[in-house]
Design an enzyme around this catalytic site. Structure first.
Site, PDB file in Angstrom:
ATOM      1  N   CYS A 106       0.846  -1.198   0.000  1.00 10.99           N
ATOM      2  CA  CYS A 106       0.000   0.000   0.000  1.00 10.99           C
ATOM      3  C   CYS A 106       0.880   1.245   0.000  1.00 10.99           C
ATOM      4  O   CYS A 106       1.758   1.405   0.854  1.00 10.99           O
ATOM      5  CB  CYS A 106      -0.891  -0.025   1.234  1.00 10.99           C
ATOM      6  SG  CYS A 106      -1.651   1.552   1.637  1.00 10.99           S
ATOM      7  N   HIS A 108       0.155   4.180   0.764  1.00  8.97           N
ATOM      8  CA  HIS A 108      -0.155   5.155   1.812  1.00  8.97           C
ATOM      9  C   HIS A 108       0.535   4.843   3.138  1.00  8.97           C
ATOM     10  O   HIS A 108       0.848   5.752   3.911  1.00  8.97           O
ATOM     11  CB  HIS A 108      -1.673   5.214   2.024  1.00  8.97           C
ATOM     12  CG  HIS A 108      -2.423   5.601   0.800  1.00  8.97           C
ATOM     13  ND1 HIS A 108      -3.574   4.947   0.380  1.00  8.97           N
ATOM     14  CD2 HIS A 108      -2.181   6.545  -0.132  1.00  8.97           C
ATOM     15  CE1 HIS A 108      -4.011   5.497  -0.746  1.00  8.97           C
ATOM     16  NE2 HIS A 108      -3.180   6.461  -1.076  1.00  8.97           N
ATOM     17  N   HIS A 109       0.748   3.550   3.424  1.00  8.88           N
ATOM     18  CA  HIS A 109       1.360   3.161   4.697  1.00  8.88           C
ATOM     19  C   HIS A 109       2.589   2.263   4.524  1.00  8.88           C
ATOM     20  O   HIS A 109       3.238   1.919   5.503  1.00  8.88           O
ATOM     21  CB  HIS A 109       0.339   2.424   5.578  1.00  8.88           C
ATOM     22  CG  HIS A 109      -0.875   3.233   5.904  1.00  8.88           C
ATOM     23  ND1 HIS A 109      -2.032   3.161   5.150  1.00  8.88           N
ATOM     24  CD2 HIS A 109      -1.111   4.133   6.891  1.00  8.88           C
ATOM     25  CE1 HIS A 109      -2.934   3.984   5.662  1.00  8.88           C
ATOM     26  NE2 HIS A 109      -2.408   4.581   6.713  1.00  8.88           N
ATOM     27  N   HIS A 175      -5.807  -6.052   2.998  1.00  7.13           N
ATOM     28  CA  HIS A 175      -4.872  -4.950   3.207  1.00  7.13           C
ATOM     29  C   HIS A 175      -4.499  -4.876   4.689  1.00  7.13           C
ATOM     30  O   HIS A 175      -5.358  -4.625   5.536  1.00  7.13           O
ATOM     31  CB  HIS A 175      -5.487  -3.626   2.760  1.00  7.13           C
ATOM     32  CG  HIS A 175      -5.702  -3.538   1.278  1.00  7.13           C
ATOM     33  ND1 HIS A 175      -4.972  -2.680   0.486  1.00  7.13           N
ATOM     34  CD2 HIS A 175      -6.535  -4.216   0.461  1.00  7.13           C
ATOM     35  CE1 HIS A 175      -5.366  -2.821  -0.778  1.00  7.13           C
ATOM     36  NE2 HIS A 175      -6.313  -3.750  -0.816  1.00  7.13           N
TER      37      HIS A 175
END
Length: 216
Positions: A106, A108-109, A175
């Site tokens: 991911c 974003h993280h 996720h």
């Protein structure tokens, strides 16, 4: 991305002695600015220190290096040849590879998401070596990603390179940025799909794809 044509030979119909040039295989290589493992290891050590984790103990001493190598592997897809073959028999039914493993990170993280992809197409003039469907998924998954973009990139790339009558891609993944942190929705999964060409415009073809992919 670098694409290098590889020459190949095929035999002319009616004359087995005369080799003729076949459509070259497409060499697919991910272009990068280079991976500096030493710098990544130093940064990983500083990252752990900033979080109050000392990498000086015996069990953690090698962790920064392992972190650097692990992320380098996750962001480095293997080169492959996109081999296609003439659709000599005029095969016009669905070709579907189910449960292709997906692993990505991911963006974003920088936490992993893992799952499976179902990739199918309706052949046009050429058919694709089956293992290449999995290679294409890996190629686009080995980078910081979001699942929606990954699904569409695989479908769009196959449509451009293969020129089939239709393409369908469905990805289902868990996720860890959602299950291990934040909402901690353990056991949840995310489903995304992209349908192009006949698989989008024709209801029967679309239903067949979704049924064979196990989604109905």
């Amino acid at each position: 991305m670098t694409q290098h044509p590889h020459p190949a030979l095929q035999v002319a119909a009616g004359d087995p002695e005369i080799p003729m040039p076949a459509q070259p295989a497409l060499r697919v290589v991910q272009e990068t600015d280079g991976i500096d493992l030493a710098a990544a290891e130093r940064a990983a050590g500083e990252f752990l220190q900033a979080l109050g984790i000392s990498p000086g103990t015996e069990s953690l001493r090698g962790t920064p290096g392992r972190m650097a190598r692990a992320y380098a592997e996750l962001f480095s897809p293997r080169p492959f040849d996109l081999t296609t073959f003439p659709n000599d028999e005029g095969y016009d039914e669905l070709v579907l590879a189910r449960s292709i493993p997906v692993r990505s990170v991911c963006e974003h993280h920088l936490l992993p998401f893992v799952g499976t992809a179902h990739v199918g197409y309706l052949p046009g003039q050429r058919i694709l070596g089956l293992s290449k469907l999995a290679r294409v998924v890996e190629y686009f998954a080995c980078r910081p990603q979001v699942q929606e973009r990954l699904t569409k990139q695989v479908a769009d790339w196959l449509q451009t390179q293969l020129e089939p009558k239709g393409v369908g891609v469905v990805i289902e993944a868990e996720h860890t940025c959602m299950t291990l942190r934040g909402v901690q929705a353990t056991g949840s999964s995310t489903l995304t799909s992209t349908l192009l060409g006949t698989l989008r415009s024709d209801a029967r073809s679309r239903s067949e794809f979704l049924a064979l992919a196990g989604l109905t």
